[in-house]
Motif scaffolding. Structure first.
Motif: not given
Length: 212
Positions: A58-71, A139-145, A147-149, A206-209
């Motif tokens: 989940a921590a790994l995805f949170t870091e990746l989420g910095r990309v997914l939530t970027s403009p 992706f607009e308006g989604r939280t990292v969690a 987006l993961c799901a 395990g691709a945990a969110c």
């Protein structure tokens, strides 16, 4: 200028001189100076101290989420039918719309303006192809969690497996544009190679969110 030479044909093909004039005004209008180098992404090894594998995933995805939530990602993954623009994520000007295939309406296709590469003198981003992500992949308006799901679900990720997701994030050249967007736009955090490493490590654990 290569881009300006296309404007007469744009006016003829669309029959919308006002729209073409709006395009010229949008290109000539001042924009916030940005394009600063983005911060790097933490490498997978930096998460090795997290003993619980699901928590580490989940921590790994949170870091990746910095990309997914970027403009750079969100602007082409809007919830509506209009793309967003710039670091401020304003609605696209001139007003353009998704169309049936995500590449614009018949009157004004994305490729009418967006060419195969960036055209920096006009601040015009480019890549071939250039299109909006499907509505179910917004992706607009989604939280990292959220987006993961969403990106784990084949119904909302374009039918991709987890391996496909790693390839899409790490190797797709349109995704890669986000790290070389041209003047006036801040690149996505890190590099595409770093993002791929995080995506692979997330899958391998395990691709945990993360929790909301």
């Amino acid at each position: 200028m290569m881009f300006l030479l296309r404007l007469p044909s744009l006016i003829v093909s669309t029959g919308a001189a006002g729209l073409a004039a709006g395009l010229v005004m949008a290109l000539m209008a001042p924009v916030p100076v940005s394009g600063a180098a983005s911060e790097g992404l933490a490498p997978p090894a930096s998460f090795a101290g997290i003993a619980d594998e699901a928590t580490r995933s989940a921590a790994l995805f949170t870091e990746l989420g910095r990309v997914l939530t970027s403009p750079r990602c969100v602007n082409c993954h809007p919830v509506g039918d209009r793309p967003l623009q710039g670091d401020s994520q304003r609605l696209h000007q001139p007003p353009v719309y998704r169309g049936a295939d995500g590449k614009g309406l018949a009157a004004l296709r994305c490729s009418s303006c967006h060419q195969a590469t960036n055209y920096d003198p006009a601040r015009m981003p480019g890549h071939d192809p250039w299109f909006l992500a499907p509505r179910e992949m917004a992706f607009e308006g989604r939280t990292v969690a959220q987006l993961c799901a969403q990106i784990k679900n084949p119904a909302t990720n374009g039918g991709r497996s987890l391996a496909d997701l790693v390839h899409h994030i790490g190797d797709d050249s349109l995704v890669g544009w986000g790290w070389a967007p041209g003047p006036g736009r801040t690149p996505a955090p890190g590099t595409q190679k770093e993002a791929k490493a995080l995506a692979q490590a997330w899958v391998d654990t395990g691709a945990a969110c993360p929790a909301d």
